[in-house]
Design an enzyme around this catalytic site. Sequence first.
Site, PDB file in Angstrom:
ATOM      1  N   ARG A  11       0.850  -1.190   0.000  1.00 61.59           N
ATOM      2  CA  ARG A  11       0.000   0.000   0.000  1.00 61.59           C
ATOM      3  C   ARG A  11       0.872   1.221   0.000  1.00 61.59           C
ATOM      4  O   ARG A  11       1.696   1.392   0.891  1.00 61.59           O
ATOM      5  CB  ARG A  11      -0.841   0.039   1.273  1.00 61.59           C
ATOM      6  CG  ARG A  11      -2.031  -0.828   1.240  1.00 61.59           C
ATOM      7  CD  ARG A  11      -3.148  -0.305   2.136  1.00 61.59           C
ATOM      8  NE  ARG A  11      -2.823  -0.213   3.537  1.00 61.59           N
ATOM      9  CZ  ARG A  11      -3.684   0.169   4.460  1.00 61.59           C
ATOM     10  NH1 ARG A  11      -4.903   0.499   4.113  1.00 61.59           N
ATOM     11  NH2 ARG A  11      -3.344   0.234   5.722  1.00 61.59           N
ATOM     12  N   THR A  36      -1.137   7.432  -0.907  1.00 61.51           N
ATOM     13  CA  THR A  36      -2.397   7.327  -1.652  1.00 61.51           C
ATOM     14  C   THR A  36      -3.265   6.179  -1.159  1.00 61.51           C
ATOM     15  O   THR A  36      -4.448   6.111  -1.506  1.00 61.51           O
ATOM     16  CB  THR A  36      -2.104   7.061  -3.143  1.00 61.51           C
ATOM     17  OG1 THR A  36      -1.445   5.776  -3.239  1.00 61.51           O
ATOM     18  CG2 THR A  36      -1.214   8.121  -3.741  1.00 61.51           C
ATOM     19  N   ASP A  90      -2.105  -3.924  12.604  1.00 64.35           N
ATOM     20  CA  ASP A  90      -1.470  -4.328  11.349  1.00 64.35           C
ATOM     21  C   ASP A  90      -1.266  -5.844  11.368  1.00 64.35           C
ATOM     22  O   ASP A  90      -0.459  -6.375  12.131  1.00 64.35           O
ATOM     23  CB  ASP A  90      -0.126  -3.629  11.176  1.00 64.35           C
ATOM     24  CG  ASP A  90       0.427  -3.859   9.771  1.00 64.35           C
ATOM     25  OD1 ASP A  90       0.578  -2.880   9.035  1.00 64.35           O
ATOM     26  OD2 ASP A  90       0.680  -5.039   9.419  1.00 64.35           O
ATOM     27  N   ASP A  99       2.364  -7.134  10.651  1.00 63.95           N
ATOM     28  CA  ASP A  99       3.270  -6.901  11.789  1.00 63.95           C
ATOM     29  C   ASP A  99       2.961  -7.843  12.943  1.00 63.95           C
ATOM     30  O   ASP A  99       3.867  -8.371  13.592  1.00 63.95           O
ATOM     31  CB  ASP A  99       3.146  -5.451  12.280  1.00 63.95           C
ATOM     32  CG  ASP A  99       3.887  -4.476  11.363  1.00 63.95           C
ATOM     33  OD1 ASP A  99       4.789  -4.920  10.626  1.00 63.95           O
ATOM     34  OD2 ASP A  99       3.544  -3.284  11.381  1.00 63.95           O
TER      35      ASP A  99
HETATM   36  N1  URA Z   1      -4.120  -3.876   6.938  1.00 64.52           N
HETATM   37  C1  URA Z   1      -3.957  -4.313   8.213  1.00 64.52           C
HETATM   38  O1  URA Z   1      -3.044  -5.081   8.497  1.00 64.52           O
HETATM   39  N2  URA Z   1      -4.802  -3.869   9.159  1.00 64.52           N
HETATM   40  C2  URA Z   1      -5.813  -3.049   8.883  1.00 64.52           C
HETATM   41  O2  URA Z   1      -6.573  -2.710   9.795  1.00 64.52           O
HETATM   42  C3  URA Z   1      -5.976  -2.604   7.553  1.00 64.52           C
HETATM   43  C4  URA Z   1      -5.115  -3.042   6.594  1.00 64.52           C
END
Ligand code: URA
Length: 209
Positions: free
Chosen positions: A104, A108, A200, A203
Amino acid sequence: MKHVTVVDHPLVRHKLSLLRRKETDTARFRLLLREIALLLGYEVTRDLETEDRTIETPLAPMQAPFLAGKKLVLISILRAGNGLLEGMMDLVPSARVGHVGLYRDPETLMAVEYYFKVPEDLRDRPVIALDPMLATGNSAVAAVERIKAAGARRLKFLCLLAAPEGIEAFHAAHPDVPVYTAAIDERLNDHGYIVPGVGDAGDRLYGTK
Ligand code: URA
């Protein structure tokens, strides 16, 4: 919601609550996601073809159903998709596996592709794309576009959590692709994260933060 199956089995809900907690460490997060994938996998593979073959039990011959038709293809949207892939491969060890690498753009929030490797002849195979978080929908939309361009026609999308915004964007782009999820959360925050969500997913799976 149209074309969205929420798999809200008590075991899924319980494991999802454990996984969401901020105290849940990386090893446990990975294990829980793998277990949830197995349970979601049961639902998302419900329409796989079977054919009867003759077998013998210790007591009698019988016609018994076995998986039939072209092998299932699982496509992980890197890297968090691998967390779902583990459980799905436990469930269907004969599945073929592909990977799509997208990141990502932090400015943007749009998806940028850096890797694409999928099995040949996707055309007649059932295909399930895997990404735990259907957040803005940008990476899911882009990944599914690429998978379709590679020939897939019988496609489903499996995630752990979806935001209403992500579902809307995904269905606007791919109304023909059913979505399976463990829950639909409230909303996205300003950074495109699902709230309350899990944080995330990549992570938390790999301990990179
Ligand atoms: N990606 C993630 O890992 N967590 C989110 O909340 C959104 C996208």
